[in-house]
Design a protein around this motif. Structure first.
Motif, short mmCIF file in Angstrom:
data_model
loop_
_atom_site.label_atom_id
_atom_site.label_comp_id
_atom_site.label_asym_id
_atom_site.label_seq_id
_atom_site.Cartn_x
_atom_site.Cartn_y
_atom_site.Cartn_z
N GLY A 1 0.82 -1.20 0.00
CA GLY A 1 0.00 0.00 0.00
C GLY A 1 0.86 1.25 0.00
N GLY A 2 0.20 2.40 -0.13
CA GLY A 2 0.93 3.65 -0.12
C GLY A 2 0.10 4.78 -0.66
N LEU A 3 0.80 5.87 -0.95
CA LEU A 3 0.17 7.07 -1.49
C LEU A 3 0.48 7.17 -2.98
CD1 LEU A 3 -1.24 9.85 -1.15
CD2 LEU A 3 1.01 10.77 -0.56
N VAL A 4 -0.54 7.37 -3.77
CA VAL A 4 -0.36 7.45 -5.22
C VAL A 4 -1.32 8.51 -5.78
CG1 VAL A 4 -2.03 5.61 -5.70
CG2 VAL A 4 -0.20 6.06 -7.33
N GLN A 5 -0.93 9.12 -6.86
CA GLN A 5 -1.80 10.09 -7.50
C GLN A 5 -2.89 9.39 -8.31
OE1 GLN A 5 0.73 12.76 -9.75
NE2 GLN A 5 0.73 14.24 -8.07
N ALA A 6 -3.99 10.07 -8.49
CA ALA A 6 -5.07 9.53 -9.32
C ALA A 6 -4.52 9.17 -10.70
CB ALA A 6 -6.20 10.55 -9.44
N GLY A 7 -4.93 8.01 -11.18
CA GLY A 7 -4.43 7.52 -12.46
C GLY A 7 -3.24 6.59 -12.33
N GLY A 8 -2.66 6.55 -11.15
CA GLY A 8 -1.49 5.71 -10.92
C GLY A 8 -1.85 4.27 -10.61
N SER A 9 -0.82 3.51 -10.28
CA SER A 9 -0.98 2.07 -10.03
C SER A 9 -0.29 1.66 -8.74
CB SER A 9 -0.39 1.26 -11.19
OG SER A 9 -1.06 1.53 -12.39
N LEU A 10 -0.80 0.62 -8.15
CA LEU A 10 -0.17 -0.03 -7.01
C LEU A 10 -0.40 -1.52 -7.13
CD1 LEU A 10 -1.16 2.14 -3.88
CD2 LEU A 10 1.14 1.84 -4.81
N ARG A 11 0.52 -2.29 -6.56
CA ARG A 11 0.35 -3.74 -6.51
C ARG A 11 0.41 -4.18 -5.05
NH1 ARG A 11 4.27 -8.72 -8.10
NH2 ARG A 11 2.72 -10.13 -9.00
N LEU A 12 -0.67 -4.73 -4.59
CA LEU A 12 -0.70 -5.25 -3.23
C LEU A 12 -0.33 -6.73 -3.24
CD1 LEU A 12 -4.04 -3.70 -1.90
CD2 LEU A 12 -1.75 -2.70 -1.98
N SER A 13 0.35 -7.15 -2.19
CA SER A 13 0.70 -8.56 -2.03
C SER A 13 0.16 -9.06 -0.70
CB SER A 13 2.22 -8.75 -2.05
OG SER A 13 2.77 -8.33 -3.28
N CYS A 14 -0.10 -10.35 -0.65
CA CYS A 14 -0.59 -10.96 0.58
C CYS A 14 0.12 -12.30 0.73
CB CYS A 14 -2.09 -11.16 0.51
SG CYS A 14 -2.78 -12.11 1.89
N ALA A 15 0.90 -12.41 1.77
CA ALA A 15 1.59 -13.66 2.07
C ALA A 15 0.81 -14.39 3.16
CB ALA A 15 3.01 -13.37 2.54
N ALA A 16 0.45 -15.63 2.87
CA ALA A 16 -0.37 -16.39 3.80
C ALA A 16 0.40 -17.60 4.33
CB ALA A 16 -1.65 -16.85 3.12
N SER A 17 0.06 -17.98 5.53
CA SER A 17 0.66 -19.18 6.12
C SER A 17 -0.35 -19.82 7.06
CB SER A 17 1.95 -18.83 6.89
OG SER A 17 1.67 -17.91 7.92
N GLY A 18 -0.13 -21.09 7.34
CA GLY A 18 -1.01 -21.79 8.27
C GLY A 18 -2.20 -22.46 7.63
N PHE A 19 -2.34 -22.33 6.33
CA PHE A 19 -3.43 -23.01 5.64
C PHE A 19 -3.04 -23.12 4.16
CE2 PHE A 19 -5.49 -19.56 3.23
CZ PHE A 19 -4.91 -18.45 3.83
N THR A 20 -3.78 -23.92 3.43
CA THR A 20 -3.49 -24.14 2.02
C THR A 20 -4.42 -23.29 1.17
OG1 THR A 20 -2.83 -26.42 2.50
CG2 THR A 20 -3.34 -25.87 0.20
N PHE A 21 -3.82 -22.43 0.38
CA PHE A 21 -4.57 -21.50 -0.46
C PHE A 21 -5.67 -22.19 -1.26
CE2 PHE A 21 -3.42 -17.49 0.35
CZ PHE A 21 -2.94 -16.67 -0.67
N ALA A 22 -5.31 -23.30 -1.85
CA ALA A 22 -6.23 -23.95 -2.78
C ALA A 22 -7.50 -24.45 -2.10
CB ALA A 22 -5.52 -25.12 -3.47
N ASP A 23 -7.49 -24.55 -0.80
CA ASP A 23 -8.65 -25.07 -0.06
C ASP A 23 -9.65 -23.98 0.32
OD1 ASP A 23 -6.64 -27.47 1.84
OD2 ASP A 23 -7.53 -27.57 -0.17
N TYR A 24 -9.31 -22.72 0.03
CA TYR A 24 -10.14 -21.61 0.46
C TYR A 24 -10.47 -20.67 -0.71
CZ TYR A 24 -9.22 -22.69 5.35
OH TYR A 24 -9.17 -23.31 6.57
N ALA A 25 -11.56 -19.97 -0.56
CA ALA A 25 -11.80 -18.81 -1.40
C ALA A 25 -10.90 -17.70 -0.86
CB ALA A 25 -13.26 -18.38 -1.33
N ILE A 26 -10.19 -17.02 -1.74
CA ILE A 26 -9.26 -15.98 -1.30
C ILE A 26 -9.56 -14.70 -2.05
CG2 ILE A 26 -7.41 -17.55 -0.60
CD1 ILE A 26 -6.09 -17.08 -3.33
N GLY A 27 -9.31 -13.59 -1.40
CA GLY A 27 -9.59 -12.34 -2.08
C GLY A 27 -9.25 -11.12 -1.25
N TRP A 28 -9.77 -10.00 -1.68
CA TRP A 28 -9.49 -8.71 -1.05
C TRP A 28 -10.79 -7.98 -0.75
CZ3 TRP A 28 -4.39 -7.19 -0.21
CH2 TRP A 28 -3.41 -7.95 -0.85
N PHE A 29 -10.83 -7.32 0.37
CA PHE A 29 -11.91 -6.37 0.62
C PHE A 29 -11.29 -5.08 1.15
CE2 PHE A 29 -12.25 -6.42 5.25
CZ PHE A 29 -11.72 -7.65 5.61
#
Length: 120
Positions: free
Chosen positions: A9-37
């Motif tokens: 995350g961060g500060l960006v001007q309108a029209g710009g881009s950002l890439r968020l990352s999420c590192a997970a542990s303790g469970f298997t990704f493929a077994d869950y619905a995953i997403g962002w809110f």
């Protein structure tokens, strides 16, 4: 122990881009619905995007369709949200989450959040 840690995350001007990352542990990704809110001050929590655990289908909120792209690397238990053409109304705290279903995304596991601020 289930953990999800967002970054990018961060500060960006309108029209710009950002890439968020999420590192997970303790469970298997493929077994869950995953997403962002996201949660903006004074606004309701909004599910931004989600990958279904049953068929891998991807859903986006109408407000971000065509601008945001969700992806995941199940081998690394890592998820991403590429955000392009950002608008001031995208300003919010973004959380990655995992749950049994996309419809219950905010009721499952989620991280501490990362702030995204888009200036006009």
């Amino acid at each position: 122990e289930v953990q999800l840690v967002e970054s990018g995350g961060g500060l960006v001007q309108a029209g710009g881009s950002l890439r968020l990352s999420c590192a997970a542990s303790g469970f298997t990704f493929a077994d869950y619905a995953i997403g962002w809110f996201r949660q903006a001050p004074g606004k309701e929590r909004e599910r931004v995007s989600c990958i279904s655990s049953s068929d891998g289908s991807i859903r986006y909120a109408d407000s971000v369709k065509g601008r945001f792209t969700i992806s995941s690397d199940n081998a690394k238990n890592t998820m991403y949200l590429q955000m392009n053409s950002l608008k001031p109304e995208d300003t919010a705290v973004y959380y990655c989450a995992a749950s049994a279903y996309c419809s219950a995304l905010t009721l499952g596991y989620w991280g501490q959040g990362t702030q995204v601020t888009v200036s006009s």
